[in-house]
Design a protein around this motif. Sequence first.
Motif, PDB file in Angstrom:
ATOM      1  N   ILE A 272      -2.161  -3.151   7.806  1.00 12.74           N
ATOM      2  CA  ILE A 272      -3.495  -2.590   7.979  1.00 12.74           C
ATOM      3  C   ILE A 272      -4.542  -3.426   7.262  1.00 12.74           C
ATOM      4  O   ILE A 272      -4.243  -4.126   6.293  1.00 12.74           O
ATOM      5  N   GLY A 273      -5.754  -3.352   7.768  1.00 14.86           N
ATOM      6  CA  GLY A 273      -6.888  -4.002   7.131  1.00 14.86           C
ATOM      7  C   GLY A 273      -8.161  -3.318   7.586  1.00 14.86           C
ATOM      8  O   GLY A 273      -8.232  -2.810   8.700  1.00 14.86           O
TER       9      GLY A 273
ATOM     10  N   THR B  39       4.250   0.078   4.913  1.00 15.23           N
ATOM     11  CA  THR B  39       2.846  -0.236   5.141  1.00 15.23           C
ATOM     12  C   THR B  39       2.363  -1.276   4.145  1.00 15.23           C
ATOM     13  O   THR B  39       2.551  -1.126   2.941  1.00 15.23           O
TER      14      THR B  39
ATOM     15  N   GLU C 164      -1.167  -3.719   3.210  1.00 14.58           N
ATOM     16  CA  GLU C 164      -2.590  -3.939   3.449  1.00 14.58           C
ATOM     17  C   GLU C 164      -2.899  -5.411   3.244  1.00 14.58           C
ATOM     18  O   GLU C 164      -2.435  -6.028   2.287  1.00 14.58           O
TER      19      GLU C 164
ATOM     20  N   LEU D 120       0.815  -1.205   0.000  1.00 18.61           N
ATOM     21  CA  LEU D 120       0.000   0.000   0.000  1.00 18.61           C
ATOM     22  C   LEU D 120       0.850   1.257   0.000  1.00 18.61           C
ATOM     23  O   LEU D 120       0.442   2.283  -0.497  1.00 18.61           O
TER      24      LEU D 120
ATOM     25  N   ILE E  61      -4.982  -2.029  12.758  1.00 14.96           N
ATOM     26  CA  ILE E  61      -3.597  -1.696  12.457  1.00 14.96           C
ATOM     27  C   ILE E  61      -2.677  -2.465  13.385  1.00 14.96           C
ATOM     28  O   ILE E  61      -2.834  -2.418  14.603  1.00 14.96           O
TER      29      ILE E  61
ATOM     30  N   TRP F  63     -10.383   0.923  10.666  1.00 15.01           N
ATOM     31  CA  TRP F  63      -9.155   0.225  10.313  1.00 15.01           C
ATOM     32  C   TRP F  63      -8.647  -0.570  11.500  1.00 15.01           C
ATOM     33  O   TRP F  63      -8.764  -0.160  12.642  1.00 15.01           O
TER      34      TRP F  63
END
Length: 139
Positions: A120-121, A69, A71, A4, A106, A104
């Motif tokens: 992250i998702g 980062t 995702e 990401l 994290i 989110w």
Amino acid sequence: MQRLSLDTGILRVRNLAAMKAFWVDMLRLPVLVETDSAVTFELGMDTRGHTQVFMLLADEQADTPRHLTLEVTDREFPIFCEHLRQRGAHLFQSEDSSAPGCGWRILCCNAPEGHRLIIIGIDPTRCAPSSPIFAMPRQ
């Protein structure tokens, strides 16, 4: 998993062996190609079916520490969460999000050479319907 960060997918590092061990242990990333001076990992496929990669390059002039980062999908997040929390990662749930109505999840942990890894998702259980039609009660 999908990259990401808007940064380049290449990270120059001083200690290639230590960084490779981190990425293999923490994220269980498969190694696509490895030489004495570089390691290329497969992150996964994007929505168009293209393979996403991340490369470590051995270099005396290593990159300054940065945030990396990644995702992950809703299906992948619990697996990463359990694995990474056992290795010292911290879990955060966002109070607000730039995605209207969504929250989110994290995970943050320190990586070698001063870098910071952030996974992250989106938590779909905390996402509001995207259309006012879905928010209206049925009659």
